[in-house]
Design a protein around this motif. Structure first.
Motif, mmCIF file in Angstrom:
data_model
loop_
_atom_site.group_PDB
_atom_site.id
_atom_site.type_symbol
_atom_site.label_atom_id
_atom_site.label_comp_id
_atom_site.label_asym_id
_atom_site.label_seq_id
_atom_site.Cartn_x
_atom_site.Cartn_y
_atom_site.Cartn_z
ATOM 1 N N UNK A 279 4.825 -88.686 43.676
ATOM 2 C CA UNK A 279 3.883 -89.440 44.502
ATOM 3 C C UNK A 279 4.481 -89.765 45.857
ATOM 4 N N UNK A 280 3.601 -89.845 46.825
ATOM 5 C CA UNK A 280 3.986 -90.087 48.212
ATOM 6 C C UNK A 280 3.805 -91.577 48.513
ATOM 7 N N UNK B 61 2.973 -96.637 43.023
ATOM 8 C CA UNK B 61 1.659 -96.129 42.662
ATOM 9 C C UNK B 61 1.294 -96.615 41.273
ATOM 10 N N UNK B 62 0.016 -96.640 40.990
ATOM 11 C CA UNK B 62 -0.427 -96.848 39.623
ATOM 12 C C UNK B 62 0.071 -95.688 38.776
ATOM 13 N N UNK B 63 0.668 -96.004 37.634
ATOM 14 C CA UNK B 63 1.087 -94.939 36.724
ATOM 15 C C UNK B 63 -0.085 -94.415 35.900
ATOM 16 N N UNK C 220 -0.607 -88.781 44.147
ATOM 17 C CA UNK C 220 0.202 -87.823 43.402
ATOM 18 C C UNK C 220 0.004 -86.414 43.955
ATOM 19 N N UNK C 221 1.122 -85.699 44.125
ATOM 20 C CA UNK C 221 1.048 -84.350 44.692
ATOM 21 C C UNK C 221 1.895 -83.384 43.882
ATOM 22 N N UNK D 4 -5.262 -84.924 40.857
ATOM 23 C CA UNK D 4 -5.794 -86.093 40.148
ATOM 24 C C UNK D 4 -5.882 -85.783 38.657
ATOM 25 N N UNK D 5 -4.729 -85.604 37.989
ATOM 26 C CA UNK D 5 -4.741 -85.175 36.584
ATOM 27 C C UNK D 5 -5.252 -86.239 35.622
#
Length: 835
Positions: free
Chosen positions: A213-214, A218-220, A226-227, A234-235
Motif C-alpha cells: 500500500x501507498x 491503511x485499513x487491513x 493497495x497496489x 481492490x481484492x
C-alpha cells in the motif's frame, strides 16, 4: 572500461583484461553458450555494454558460430536476504525483547542468530524506511518528515534523489531478484496517482516486484491504496474475509516459490514491511479471541511495565543495573486513577493491539517457513526489526475508534467509545489505543514515536540470523547501531560494493557502517564501529557520540498535533546522559558537565549542517493543509467526464479550509437513477455527492461522529439536470499556517444544495474537517472505491446509473491580506511560543 573485451578462462575464473587493470570475474558455463553467467566488477551499474562478439560471422549461418553474452549473476553462494520491518512498535512489544505478546517468529530468528539491544530508528516511519533501504541519513534522503508534511527544503521535500540508490537497485544490478511487500511511505504524495511518475515507486527504486500500500497506513480490511506494481487493486471487493496481513504473506510466499521454481540458483532480496502495528489495529477476530483469553493486560499498564522490565533483565536484553524510567504522572493517568469503564475499554484496546502484533508475527513466520521449506534457510540472511519507531501515541490519552479523528485533535470520551467495544478491530473501526499502553510498550525507556531525543521513540528490538555464517546462536550484541547500517551490512554480506556510478549518476557514499563484524562471536563485546549519530524529528533533536547522548527536553507531547509547540526548536534546552552508566536515560546530568554539553552541542550543529537538517520545524499535522506539489497543485478548477476513480489523497483536489462549488451535469433515464457523483474519503471521514432513490444528497461524514446531510425532497424527472453543491467557508483557512498559526482551520461554513439552479436545501456546519481527509481513501467520480461515507445510505462501489456528462469542482481558497500577514508576524515575534 568495457566489461567484456577479451576473456581468458582459468579454473572457472575469467580474467577481464582492460588497459593495465586485471579484475577477477566469476563465470559459470561455457562463454558464448546460452547458459553462461558472469559476475561483474560493480563499480558501475548497469555495466558498459559488451559490443565485442566472441563468435564468428560468415556469409552463411552454417559456417558461422553464435555467441551469447553471459547473463549477469551474483557470485556463487551469495545469500538470499529477507529484510523484515514492522511498524509502530517499541522495544518492549515483542516477547523476544521481554514483552508479554507472543512473537515466536522473531523468537526463532533470535534463537538461531543474534539479538541487538542498542539499535535505533529515526522515531518516525518514512524517515526510518528511507534510511533503511539506502544507508543514508533521513534528511539526506529528503525524508526529514513524512511526505504528507513535506516542505520546500532539501531535507524535507520527500524526494529521494538518484545519487543515493537503494540496496535493491544495487542487488538487482548484480543479478538478484528484488521485491517489496507491504508499506511504501517513501513516494512523494505528488507521484502516487495511477499516472505516476513511477520513478519513486518501488519499481523505480530498484525493486522488480511490489505488492503493498501507498502511504502511512491503511485499513487491513479494505485497503483503498493497495497496489500491485504500479496498478491499484481492490481484492477485498466481494471478499468479506480479506485481510491484508494474510494476503501479503500469501503473495510473498508465492513470489519466493516462483523465484525458486524459475531459477533456483538465483538469490532473492525480499523487503517485507507489513502495515502492522500502525493504526488501524486490524487483526482477525480469531486472534483477538486468542489474546483476550490470555488476560495479559487485566492488571493495567504499571504492572505491564514491571513485568516487561523483569523479563528484559532475565533475558539479558537490558543491563542488570538498568533503571526503569519514571512514569509521567503529569501527562498520563495512573491505572488506579481510572474508573471501571475506562479500564474495560483500555484492556480491550490493548488486547486488539496485542492480537495485531501476534497475528502479524504469525504471518511473518509463514514466510520464514516457506524459505525453510525450499531448503534455503541456511543461506538466507534474515533481519527482523520490530518497529520503524517507538510505539505510537497518536491514539491520545483515551485511545480512539477513529485514528483519522485523533490525529486532528478530536478525541471521543470513553463513554462514547464504548459503543464500538464489541467491534473494536473490525472494519467498523480505525482504532488506536491509549497512550498509557504506548508508554508501557516502550519499557524501560521514556517517551514514544515522534520523539527522537529519547529511546522510547528510537530504540528498536532487532534479531538477525544467517545459519551458514552466524554460529553464536542466541547471542546478544550491545553495540550502538542505526537503520543506516542495514544497507552496508547487506552489501558486505553479499560481497557487493557500492557502485561509483548508477544509471549514469555518481553516487554519494553511505552514512552507515556494516554490522557484519558483530556476526563473529569473538567480536561479541567489540566496540561499536558506529561512533556518532544525530537525531531530529519535528524539532526534537539529539546527538549520540561514543556512549554519550545529548538530548533536547521534550517540549510537546507527541499526541498533540495542534501546532502549539514552541516554533524555535534551535533554542530548546538540553539534557545529557552518560549511557555507559545510564542505559535508559533515567538521569539528566547536563548541570554536572557543562563542557560536555557544549562539546556535543557543537557536534550536533555540525552534523545538522552536513545532513540538511535545517531549517527545523516543530509543527506536525497542521502542515498537512499547506500547498505542496501534486497533480492538483496550482489549480482552482477541476473538470471530469464520466467515471474517474482511484485518485489518491495526495493527488486529489483539497476542499478543506476553503469555499468550493461542485456542479454535475447529468442525464436521468426513465425509471430514475442513483449512485455516486463524486466522493472523497470514506467511513472515517469524507464527503459524498450522490443520488439516493433518484433524489440528490450531499453528505459530510465528520470523522464518524456526525453526518451532516443536504437532501433534495423531490425525485428528478427523466432528462438532463444540473446538480450543484455550493459551500461558503467562514474561516481564514490554510494561509494562516504559513505564519505559524492554525487559526482558521475547521471553522464553520454554509452549504447550498441546488437542482437546476434552484436551492433545495440549506444548512450550516458549525465545524469542518481541519487538516486531512481519510488518507487511505480516494477521490472518485461516478463510483466509490473503498468504504462508503455513510453506510446507512449505500454500499460500494455505488456506480452512478444515470449518465454523468460532466462534473466541475471549483475551489476558492482564502488568502490573507497584507495587513493580516503583518499582524500575524507581529504576534509571533512578540511571543515566539504562542499561537
Amino acid at each position: 572500461m568495457k566489461l567484456y573485451k577479451r576473456f581468458f578462462s582459468v579454473a572457472g575464473v575469467t580474467l577481464l583484461l582492460g588497459g593495465t587493470s586485471v579484475v577477477a570475474v566469476e563465470v559459470t558455463g561455457v562463454l558464448g553458450s546460452p547458459s553462461a553467467t558472469t559476475t561483474i566488477k560493480g563499480d558501475q551499474l548497469p555495466p558498459p555494454p559488451d559490443t565485442a562478439f566472441g563468435g564468428t560471422i560468415k556469409q552463411n549461418s552454417i559456417d558461422s558460430t553464435p555467441y551469447w553474452p553471459p547473463r549477469i549473476a551474483p557470485k556463487k553462494g551469495s545469500p538470499n536476504v529477507l529484510l523484515i520491518m514492522t511498524d509502530d512498535a517499541g522495544y518492549g512489544v515483542s516477547s523476544t525483547f521481554g514483552g508479554v505478546i507472543p512473537t515466536p517468529a522473531m523468537d526463532r530468528i533470535a534463537h538461531d542468530g543474534l539479538r541487538y539491544t542498542h539499535f535505533h530508528s529515526t522515531s518516525v516511519c518514512s524517515p526510518t524506511r528511507a534510511s533503511l533501504i539506502t544507508g543514508r541519513n533521513h534528511h539526506q534522503m529528503g525524508n526529514g518528515s513524512i511526505p504528507e508534511l513535506s516542505t520546500g527544503y532539501p531535507g524535507y521535500n520527500s524526494l529521494m534523489t538518484k545519487d543515493k540508490a537503494t540496496v535493491a537497485r544495487v542487488l538487482k544490478g548484480h543479478g538478484y531478484v528484488t521485491s517489496w511487500f507491504g508499506k511504501n511511505h517513501n513516494t512523494p504524495n505528488s507521484d502516487t496517482s495511477k499516472i505516476g511518475p513511477f520513478d519513486q515507486w518501488p519499481l523505480g527504486l530498484g525493486f522488480d516486484y511490489f505488492y503493498g500500500f501507498m502511504g502511512g497506513d491503511t485499513s487491513q480490511w479494505q485497503p483503498g491504496n493497495l497496489a500491485r506494481n504500479t496498478t491499484y487493486i481492490y481484492p477485498y471487493d466481494d471478499n468479506p474475509n480479506f485481510n491484508l496481513i494474510t494476503a501479503m504473506a500469501d503473495d510473498a510466499i508465492e513470489h519466493i516459490r516462483n523465484v525458486n521454481a524459475l531459477n533456483p540458483d538465483q538469490p532473492f532480496f525480499v523487503y517485507y514491511a507489513p502495515g502492522a502495528t500502525h493504526a488501524p489495529h486490524h487483526p482477525t477476530p480469531e486472534w483477538i479471541e486468542k489474546i483476550s483469553k490470555m488476560h495479559l493486560f487485566d492488571e493495567g499498564w504499571h504492572k505491564l511495565r514491571e513485568t516487561i522490565f523483569a523479563n528484559q533483565k532475565r533475558l539479558g536484553v537490558i543491563p542488570k543495573d538498568a533503571k526503569l524510567t519514571p512514569w509521567p504522572d503529569d501527562i498520563i493517568k495512573r491505572w488506579e486513577q481510572l474508573n471501571d469503564t475506562e479500564k474495560k475499554l483500555f484492556i480491550k484496546q490493548a488486547d486488539v493491539f496485542a492480537a495485531y502484533v501476534a497475528y502479524t508475527d504469525h504471518e511473518i513466520g509463514r514466510v520464514i517457513q516457506a524459505v525453510e521449506d525450499l531448503g534455503k534457510l541456511d543461506n538466507t540472511l534474515i533481519i527482523y526489526i520490530t518497529g520503524d519507531n517507538g510505539t505510537s501515541s497518536e491514539g491520545g490519552p483515551t485511545g480512539t475508534p477513529n485514528e483519522v479523528a485523533s490525529v486532528q485533535g478530536v478525541h471521543l470520551p470513553v463513554e462514547a467509545q464504548m459503543k464500538y467495544y464489541d467491534v473494536w478491530g473490525s472494519d467498523q473501526t480505525y482504532p488506536h489505543m491509549s497512550v498509557g499502553w504506548t508508554w508501557a510498550f516502550g519499557t524501560p525507556f521514556s517517551w514514544t514515536k515522534m520523539v527522537s531525543s529519547h529511546f522510547g521513540g528510537t530504540k528498536q528490538g532487532m534479531a538477525i540470523s544467517w545459519p551458514k555464517v552466524i554460529k553464536d546462536k542466541g547471542g546478544i550484541r550491545n553495540q550502538f547501531h542505526h537503520v543506516i547500517d542495514i544497507m552496508p551490512t547487506i552489501l558486505e554480506a553479499t560481497g557487493i560494493p557500492l557502485p561509483e556510478v548508477i544509471d549514469g549518476i555518481k553516487q554519494k557514499p553511505m552514512d552507515g557502517v556494516s554490522m557484519m563484524y558483530t556476526f563473529d562471536k569473538k567480536n561479541a563485546n567489540a566496540p561499536s564501529t558506529h561512533k556518532t549519530q544525530y537525531f531530529e524529528m519535528i524539532g526534537d533533536h539529539a546527538i549520540y557520540h561514543d556512549g554519550w547522548m545529548l538530548s533536547t527536553k521534550v517540549m510537546r507531547v507527541p499526541w498533540d498535533n495542534s501546532g502549539k509547540a514552541d516554533k524555535y526548536p534551535a533554542s530548546w534546552p538540553w539534557e545529557l546522559y552518560d549511557l555507559s552508566k545510564d542505559w535508559t536515560q533515567a538521569e539528566d546530568i547536563a548541570a554536572k558537565y557543562p563542557e560536555k554539553v557544549k562539546e556535543l552541542e557543537a557536534l550536533f550543529w555540525e552534523e545538522a549542517e552536513k545532513n540538511q537538517v535545517l531549517p527545523m520545524d516543530s509543527t506536525t499535522f497542521t502542515r498537512a493543509i499547506l500547498p505542496r506539489p501534486s497533480l492538483a497543485a496550482g489549480r482552482t478548477v477541476y473538470n471530469y467526464a464520466g467515471v474517474v476513480t482511484g485518485i489518491p489523497n495526495g493527488s486529489a483536489p483539497n476542499v478543506l479550509a476553503s469555499s468550493y462549488n461542485i456542479k454535475a451535469e447529468v442525464e436521468i433515464p426513465e425509471g430514475g437513477a442513483e449512485g455516486m457523483l463524486v466522493t472523497h474519503g470514506g467511513r472515517f471521514t469524507g464527503y459524498g455527492f450522490y443520488l439516493l432513490e433518484n433524489k440528490p444528497v450531499y453528505t459530510w461524514n465528520l470523522m464518524g461522529m456526525q453526518h451532516v446531510k443536504w437532501e433534495g425532497q423531490e425525485a428528478l424527472f427523466p432528462g438532463k439536470h444540473t446538480l450543484e453543491f455550493d459551500f461558503k467557508y467562514d474561516g481564514l483557512g490554510a494561509a494562516t499556517l504559513q505564519y505559524g498559526t492554525p487559526s482558521g482551520l475547521g471553522q464553520s461554513g454554509t452549504g447550498y444544495l441546488k437542482v437546476d439552479g434552484k436551492v433545495v436545501a440549506t444548512q450550516k456546519m458549525e465545524k469542518t474537517i481541519p487538516m486531512t481527509m481519510q488518507w487511505d481513501e480516494n477521490f472518485d467520480v461516478g463510483a466509490d472505491t473503498g468504504t462508503p461515507v455513510d453506510d446507512r445510505d449505500y454500499k460500494t462501489p455505488f456506480r452512478f446509473t444515470g449518465k454523468l456528462d460532466h462534473l466541475t469542482l471549483t475551489i476558492d481558497r482564502p488568502k490573507l491580506s497584507d495587513e493580516d500577514i503583518k499582524k500575524l508576524k507581529t504576534m509571533m515575534h512578540a511571543n515566539p511560543a504562542s499561537e
